[in-house]
Design a protein around this motif. Sequence first.
Motif, PDB file in Angstrom:
ATOM      1  N   LYS A 171       0.834  -1.211   0.000  1.00  0.00           N
ATOM      2  CA  LYS A 171       0.000   0.000   0.000  1.00  0.00           C
ATOM      3  C   LYS A 171       0.867   1.259   0.000  1.00  0.00           C
ATOM      4  CE  LYS A 171      -3.576  -0.859   2.431  1.00  0.00           C
ATOM      5  NZ  LYS A 171      -4.472  -1.045   3.611  1.00  0.00           N
ATOM      6  N   THR A 215       4.072   1.523  -0.931  1.00  0.00           N
ATOM      7  CA  THR A 215       4.848   1.609  -2.174  1.00  0.00           C
ATOM      8  C   THR A 215       3.986   2.178  -3.302  1.00  0.00           C
ATOM      9  OG1 THR A 215       6.043  -0.362  -1.462  1.00  0.00           O
ATOM     10  CG2 THR A 215       6.378   0.353  -3.724  1.00  0.00           C
ATOM     11  N   GLU A 216       2.751   1.704  -3.384  1.00  0.00           N
ATOM     12  CA  GLU A 216       1.822   2.215  -4.398  1.00  0.00           C
ATOM     13  C   GLU A 216       1.559   3.702  -4.192  1.00  0.00           C
ATOM     14  OE1 GLU A 216      -2.894   1.636  -5.474  1.00  0.00           O
ATOM     15  OE2 GLU A 216      -1.726  -0.147  -4.927  1.00  0.00           O
ATOM     16  N   GLN A 217       1.343   4.108  -2.944  1.00  0.00           N
ATOM     17  CA  GLN A 217       1.075   5.517  -2.652  1.00  0.00           C
ATOM     18  C   GLN A 217       2.280   6.391  -2.980  1.00  0.00           C
ATOM     19  OE1 GLN A 217      -1.814   6.906  -1.981  1.00  0.00           O
ATOM     20  NE2 GLN A 217      -0.761   8.883  -2.095  1.00  0.00           N
ATOM     21  N   LYS A 238       2.431   6.963  -6.707  1.00  0.00           N
ATOM     22  CA  LYS A 238       1.409   7.945  -7.100  1.00  0.00           C
ATOM     23  C   LYS A 238       1.841   9.357  -6.737  1.00  0.00           C
ATOM     24  CE  LYS A 238      -2.692   4.953  -6.818  1.00  0.00           C
ATOM     25  NZ  LYS A 238      -3.958   4.681  -6.102  1.00  0.00           N
ATOM     26  N   SER A 262      -4.128   2.451 -12.654  1.00  0.00           N
ATOM     27  CA  SER A 262      -3.782   1.426 -11.677  1.00  0.00           C
ATOM     28  C   SER A 262      -2.269   1.285 -11.605  1.00  0.00           C
ATOM     29  CB  SER A 262      -4.395   0.074 -12.065  1.00  0.00           C
ATOM     30  OG  SER A 262      -5.807   0.107 -11.932  1.00  0.00           O
ATOM     31  N   ILE A 263      -1.759   1.052 -10.392  1.00  0.00           N
ATOM     32  CA  ILE A 263      -0.340   0.816 -10.149  1.00  0.00           C
ATOM     33  C   ILE A 263      -0.169  -0.677  -9.895  1.00  0.00           C
ATOM     34  CG2 ILE A 263       1.680   1.408  -8.762  1.00  0.00           C
ATOM     35  CD1 ILE A 263       0.429   3.824 -10.152  1.00  0.00           C
ATOM     36  N   LEU A 308       7.388  -2.274 -12.443  1.00  0.00           N
ATOM     37  CA  LEU A 308       6.318  -1.304 -12.233  1.00  0.00           C
ATOM     38  C   LEU A 308       5.511  -1.133 -13.514  1.00  0.00           C
ATOM     39  CD1 LEU A 308       4.946   1.027 -10.594  1.00  0.00           C
ATOM     40  CD2 LEU A 308       6.705   2.545 -11.561  1.00  0.00           C
ATOM     41  N   SER A 331      -2.029  -6.519  -7.094  1.00  0.00           N
ATOM     42  CA  SER A 331      -0.673  -7.003  -7.380  1.00  0.00           C
ATOM     43  C   SER A 331      -0.333  -8.276  -6.612  1.00  0.00           C
ATOM     44  CB  SER A 331       0.389  -5.928  -7.092  1.00  0.00           C
ATOM     45  OG  SER A 331       0.239  -4.828  -7.958  1.00  0.00           O
TER      46      SER A 331
END
Length: 355
Positions: A49, A51-53, A56, A66-67, A200, A229
């Motif tokens: 969560k 890493t995705e943020q 972004k 989407s990531i 990524l 993911s």
Amino acid sequence: MKHNFGAGPCILPQEVFQEASQAVIDFNNTGLSILEISHRSKEFEEVVKETEQLVKELLNVPMGYSILFLQGGASQQFAMVPLNLLPENGKAAYLDTGVWATKAAKEAKKIGQVEIVASSGDQNYSYIPKNYQIPSDASYFHFTSNNTIYGTEVFEKPQTSVPTVVDMSSDILSRSIDVSQYDLIYAGAQKNMGPAGVTLVIIKDDLFHKSGRTLPSIFDYEAHAKAGSMYNTPPVFSIFVSMLNLRWLKAKGGVEAIEQENIIKARILYDEIDRNPFFKGTAAVEDRSRMNVTFVMDTPELEAEFLALAKERNLVGIKGHRSVGGFRASIYNALTISSINALVDTMREFEENHQ
């Protein structure tokens, strides 16, 4: 101290190595190593969560994307892109600027029709083609933003009305980009984002099922997006170290700040290449990469001697790729200006030794 100019896997900040090594022994006071923790655990879900943020935030990714954190490197994306975006009767447009762009097109040709809109192969990929036409009926246009072997980089997105796909494996997070101009961005992590093992993908949600093909779920972007993911066991350690590295980048001021550092680093090195009578650059000046600096010697017979001196001065990984010869200095985000100065000092020392 070693100065690591290797093309990849990349140099990472020392503090990232230290934090990662601690987590190998004990991750987040769980009493478990990050190498053995369940990918379904709450602790690792928080890693994904965050890493995705961070992706972004650092890249200003707009809504509607989407990531994804996938495996298989950029090479797997060479196939996944056309499988997901190229209809049976469609056509994809590719720009050929080097080995990886060529391989991407080669894989796409196994899946559908491909048109090469331009190529710089006529001059050993030493420049980025200009003034080419992208067919308006293409299902998508694909290009490689930075060419690690040949030392060229695309700094402005080519203008087109069709969906645009870019392989940013070697310059992702090194400079500011407008993600909204792209429909799909993919990048192997092992240049600027983290260690090898994770890829990524930033994909506009509108592209899901664009090809109309029935795909194995493991090759379906939407399946990975719906599973967060975690459709299959993710590369846990690679994602974790990427998170640490993204934290480091954020603390430095983000992509905008690191871009300014990268501009300075590249300028110092290119200025010496242009000044020093023993060396010359191989890429067209206007297309010179900030990430991979390629250069040769006016007297090729002296190259082995310079490599020996570089080794004595603890410069690692500067031997050029066999396609270009000479030297290649990969100067990714974590490489410091002191390492650039060490290379420049060695080039000047070599010059003085031969006067």
